[in-house]
Design a protein around this motif. Sequence first.
Motif, PDB file in Angstrom:
ATOM      1  N   GLU A  22       0.849  -1.178   0.000  1.00 54.57           N
ATOM      2  CA  GLU A  22       0.000   0.000   0.000  1.00 54.57           C
ATOM      3  C   GLU A  22       0.893   1.239   0.000  1.00 54.57           C
ATOM      4  O   GLU A  22       1.943   1.255   0.617  1.00 54.57           O
ATOM      5  N   VAL A  23       0.478   2.262  -0.713  1.00 54.36           N
ATOM      6  CA  VAL A  23       1.206   3.523  -0.697  1.00 54.36           C
ATOM      7  C   VAL A  23       0.277   4.634  -0.232  1.00 54.36           C
ATOM      8  O   VAL A  23      -0.939   4.539  -0.372  1.00 54.36           O
ATOM      9  N   VAL A  24       0.862   5.659   0.333  1.00 56.76           N
ATOM     10  CA  VAL A  24       0.116   6.818   0.795  1.00 56.76           C
ATOM     11  C   VAL A  24       0.726   8.044   0.134  1.00 56.76           C
ATOM     12  O   VAL A  24       1.939   8.213   0.137  1.00 56.76           O
ATOM     13  N   ARG A  25      -0.117   8.879  -0.453  1.00 53.62           N
ATOM     14  CA  ARG A  25       0.349  10.155  -1.023  1.00 53.62           C
ATOM     15  C   ARG A  25       0.190  11.227   0.038  1.00 53.62           C
ATOM     16  O   ARG A  25      -0.868  11.329   0.651  1.00 53.62           O
ATOM     17  N   GLU A  26       1.262  11.992   0.253  1.00 52.33           N
ATOM     18  CA  GLU A  26       1.259  13.021   1.287  1.00 52.33           C
ATOM     19  C   GLU A  26       1.801  14.333   0.745  1.00 52.33           C
ATOM     20  O   GLU A  26       2.500  14.365  -0.259  1.00 52.33           O
ATOM     21  N   ALA A  83      11.315  13.301   4.465  1.00 54.05           N
ATOM     22  CA  ALA A  83      11.414  14.635   3.878  1.00 54.05           C
ATOM     23  C   ALA A  83      12.229  14.547   2.598  1.00 54.05           C
ATOM     24  O   ALA A  83      13.152  13.735   2.489  1.00 54.05           O
ATOM     25  N   VAL A  84      11.868  15.381   1.645  1.00 49.66           N
ATOM     26  CA  VAL A  84      12.613  15.479   0.397  1.00 49.66           C
ATOM     27  C   VAL A  84      13.776  16.439   0.645  1.00 49.66           C
ATOM     28  O   VAL A  84      13.587  17.519   1.208  1.00 49.66           O
ATOM     29  N   ILE A  85      14.971  16.037   0.232  1.00 49.91           N
ATOM     30  CA  ILE A  85      16.171  16.841   0.459  1.00 49.91           C
ATOM     31  C   ILE A  85      16.640  17.427  -0.864  1.00 49.91           C
ATOM     32  O   ILE A  85      16.754  16.727  -1.867  1.00 49.91           O
ATOM     33  N   ALA A 141      10.224   5.809   0.248  1.00 50.00           N
ATOM     34  CA  ALA A 141       9.452   6.988  -0.151  1.00 50.00           C
ATOM     35  C   ALA A 141      10.026   7.556  -1.444  1.00 50.00           C
ATOM     36  O   ALA A 141      11.231   7.510  -1.665  1.00 50.00           O
ATOM     37  N   ILE A 142       9.136   8.088  -2.277  1.00 48.64           N
ATOM     38  CA  ILE A 142       9.522   8.627  -3.584  1.00 48.64           C
ATOM     39  C   ILE A 142       8.854   9.999  -3.764  1.00 48.64           C
ATOM     40  O   ILE A 142       7.639  10.116  -3.579  1.00 48.64           O
ATOM     41  N   PRO A 143       9.633  11.007  -4.144  1.00 49.47           N
ATOM     42  CA  PRO A 143       9.045  12.325  -4.401  1.00 49.47           C
ATOM     43  C   PRO A 143       8.156  12.311  -5.645  1.00 49.47           C
ATOM     44  O   PRO A 143       8.428  11.596  -6.606  1.00 49.47           O
ATOM     45  N   VAL A 144       7.111  13.121  -5.609  1.00 46.39           N
ATOM     46  CA  VAL A 144       6.212  13.296  -6.743  1.00 46.39           C
ATOM     47  C   VAL A 144       6.447  14.703  -7.288  1.00 46.39           C
ATOM     48  O   VAL A 144       6.400  15.682  -6.528  1.00 46.39           O
ATOM     49  N   LEU A 145       6.711  14.785  -8.595  1.00 42.89           N
ATOM     50  CA  LEU A 145       7.050  16.065  -9.211  1.00 42.89           C
ATOM     51  C   LEU A 145       6.012  16.489 -10.241  1.00 42.89           C
ATOM     52  O   LEU A 145       5.434  15.653 -10.927  1.00 42.89           O
ATOM     53  N   GLN A 146       5.845  17.789 -10.332  1.00 43.47           N
ATOM     54  CA  GLN A 146       5.121  18.388 -11.440  1.00 43.47           C
ATOM     55  C   GLN A 146       6.133  19.337 -12.075  1.00 43.47           C
ATOM     56  O   GLN A 146       6.464  20.366 -11.493  1.00 43.47           O
ATOM     57  N   VAL A 191       5.657  18.199  -5.496  1.00 46.93           N
ATOM     58  CA  VAL A 191       4.262  18.455  -5.131  1.00 46.93           C
ATOM     59  C   VAL A 191       3.685  17.392  -4.199  1.00 46.93           C
ATOM     60  O   VAL A 191       2.566  17.508  -3.738  1.00 46.93           O
ATOM     61  N   GLY A 192       4.471  16.363  -3.932  1.00 47.22           N
ATOM     62  CA  GLY A 192       3.996  15.302  -3.045  1.00 47.22           C
ATOM     63  C   GLY A 192       5.090  14.310  -2.760  1.00 47.22           C
ATOM     64  O   GLY A 192       6.209  14.413  -3.249  1.00 47.22           O
ATOM     65  N   ILE A 193       4.740  13.352  -1.944  1.00 48.22           N
ATOM     66  CA  ILE A 193       5.635  12.244  -1.651  1.00 48.22           C
ATOM     67  C   ILE A 193       4.765  10.998  -1.508  1.00 48.22           C
ATOM     68  O   ILE A 193       3.661  11.059  -0.962  1.00 48.22           O
ATOM     69  N   VAL A 194       5.216   9.921  -2.077  1.00 44.71           N
ATOM     70  CA  VAL A 194       4.518   8.643  -1.962  1.00 44.71           C
ATOM     71  C   VAL A 194       5.381   7.769  -1.092  1.00 44.71           C
ATOM     72  O   VAL A 194       6.586   7.661  -1.287  1.00 44.71           O
TER      73      VAL A 194
END
Length: 113
Positions: free
Chosen positions: A6-10, A36-38, A96-101, A106-109
């Motif tokens: 399961e993944v959670v988008r935050e 946290a994204v660095i 965890a993986i960063p979500v980019l636009q 714009v998010g992290i999964v």
Amino acid sequence: MVNGLEVVREEPVVIDLAKSARAMARIMDERKVKFAVIRERGHLLGVIDRSELDEFVAGRKGRSIRGLVRYGGTLSAASSNEDAIRMIKARPKVRAIPVLQGSQVVGIVRRVR
């Protein structure tokens, strides 16, 4: 949940690598996040895990904060949950993986255990 994963988008917490480990921990506490994204000088480096950061602050893990940052790729904001699950499943050490636009985070999964 797909295939037992399961993944959670935050909402993302983005921190600059120039911050001290204690400052990073304080920011993560205030925002109540596990990851946290660095970034360094505007460039995405990866994700840091709060539990590993705590170990570092306590002197039990690693020699540098940079060594704690994990890069497992990125996802597009248009990616589906199934895409996220496939990507995380293909990288067992990535939690965890960063979500980019574009180039903006714009998010992290994150993986849910």
